[in-house]
Design an enzyme around this catalytic site. Sequence first.
Site, short mmCIF file in Angstrom:
data_model
loop_
_atom_site.label_atom_id
_atom_site.label_comp_id
_atom_site.label_asym_id
_atom_site.label_seq_id
_atom_site.Cartn_x
_atom_site.Cartn_y
_atom_site.Cartn_z
N ASP A 116 34.16 62.82 79.69
CA ASP A 116 33.10 63.06 79.09
C ASP A 116 32.03 62.29 79.88
O ASP A 116 31.83 61.27 79.68
CB ASP A 116 33.03 62.95 77.86
CG ASP A 116 31.73 63.03 76.86
OD1 ASP A 116 30.75 63.63 77.83
OD2 ASP A 116 31.64 62.80 75.69
N LYS A 139 20.43 64.46 79.83
CA LYS A 139 20.22 63.26 80.18
C LYS A 139 19.89 63.02 81.70
O LYS A 139 18.67 62.91 81.96
CB LYS A 139 21.42 62.33 79.73
CG LYS A 139 21.76 62.34 78.29
CD LYS A 139 23.20 62.27 77.78
CE LYS A 139 23.65 62.45 76.70
NZ LYS A 139 22.61 62.18 75.48
N TRP A 187 31.30 58.22 70.55
CA TRP A 187 31.47 59.86 71.06
C TRP A 187 33.08 60.04 71.51
O TRP A 187 33.52 60.93 71.24
CB TRP A 187 30.65 60.01 72.45
CG TRP A 187 29.10 60.20 72.13
CD1 TRP A 187 28.26 59.35 72.47
CD2 TRP A 187 28.69 61.04 71.33
NE1 TRP A 187 26.94 59.63 71.97
CE2 TRP A 187 27.11 60.91 71.18
CE3 TRP A 187 29.17 62.40 70.94
CZ2 TRP A 187 26.36 61.76 70.61
CZ3 TRP A 187 28.38 63.27 69.90
CH2 TRP A 187 26.92 62.87 70.04
N1 PMP Z 1 29.01 62.88 74.63
C1 PMP Z 1 28.59 62.03 75.05
C2 PMP Z 1 28.88 60.86 75.74
C3 PMP Z 1 27.03 62.04 74.60
O1 PMP Z 1 26.16 60.99 75.01
C4 PMP Z 1 26.58 63.04 73.80
C5 PMP Z 1 25.42 63.28 73.28
N2 PMP Z 1 24.54 62.31 73.19
C6 PMP Z 1 27.82 63.93 73.37
C7 PMP Z 1 28.95 63.93 73.68
C8 PMP Z 1 27.32 65.34 72.63
O2 PMP Z 1 26.50 66.22 73.49
P1 PMP Z 1 25.96 67.42 72.83
O3 PMP Z 1 24.74 67.06 72.03
O4 PMP Z 1 25.43 68.13 74.28
O5 PMP Z 1 26.82 68.19 72.17
#
Ligand code: PMP
Length: 360
Positions: free
Chosen positions: A172, A196, A102
């Site tokens: 994040d 989550k 991520w």
């Molecule tokens: N950052 C992290 C740490 C994540 O776990 C996720 C989704 N699993 C995201 C960003 C992306 O999130 P979204 O699907 O809400 O765009």
Amino acid sequence: MARVFNFSAGPAMLPEPVLRQAQEEMLDWRGSGMCVAEMSHRGKEFMAIAAQAEADLRELLGIPDNYKVLFLQGGASSQFAMVPMNLLRGTEGADYLNTGSWSKKAIAEARRYGGVNVAATTEDGRFTRAPAQSELNLSLDAAYVHYTPNETIEGVEFPYVLETSGKPLVADMSSTLLSRPIEVSRFGLIYAGAQKNIGPAGLTIVIVREDLIGQPLNGTPTMYDYKTHADNDSMYNTPPTYAWYLSGLVFQWLKDLGGLPSMAVINERKAQALYAAIDASGFYKNPVEPKSRSWMNVPFTLASPELDETFLKEAKAAGLTTLKGHRSVGGMRASIYNAMPEAGVEALISFMREFERTRG
Ligand code: PMP
């Protein structure tokens, strides 16, 4: 009715009392004659729901008054762009830590808007640890420092909050927000997709210090300017009303449980039990350095990948679902967010022991 223990990384389990309350209120929210999903976002009923949710979130996290809380759409992925668009503020670039899948995506997006100094990377070691503060190469002129306190895919969590010598720290927290208390004043901006620990997909929470708002890059779309949402209580356009309401029920559930200190105790206990079971076996393995192990996402492999399919099939039959690991890591991943009951983790551990005994 047979509810399963769902170990999905997100969308993930919601607390059963929350689902029951939503069910009770589905056709007629407290005498309004309407479902919350049918309400105008500008009506007094929904405005009250929205304000209560924000107040409860502020109370849970102890959010200081000089921070705005925004209830947005677009997922954490949109924040990968909104953060640089709003926080670069005429500078050359920002510092980013590269600690997993991520943060890598956040870095790629930030590069579209400015320079990125990768202040630390653990990619060589296949993202199996969080770098120490002493390893960080922070630059003097960075607009902000961005990191991912919990890497959802690799199951790596920082055991400390970064020191940035006064630079705004951007985090994040998609897969860790609300899992334990944090000191919000140490951050310039925190963002998280809701699906989550917070509520259903469709809602993105941004907690941002007020002085960072209001200097977007030229050409920033109105909807990507934090000021648009901050000035309009997140109601510049139609917000994700039902997700906002359900998240508010989750906040009340957390408060009833004793808030984040109580949640942290439970989460640590769940994670320790699962890691202890993995480490005690000769059959399962978790590759992450012990002090960087995530409380929320626990990846593990079986002694032989050939057994993966059987493991998943039998786990599912036992009511333990969505354990397949991310394709980039392989093996299994158990996501054990706030709403995963301790009984779910215990059931998984028993299943793993039995599987090892009969197949190992
Ligand atoms: N950052 C992290 C740490 C994540 O776990 C996720 C989704 N699993 C995201 C960003 C992306 O999130 P979204 O699907 O809400 O765009």
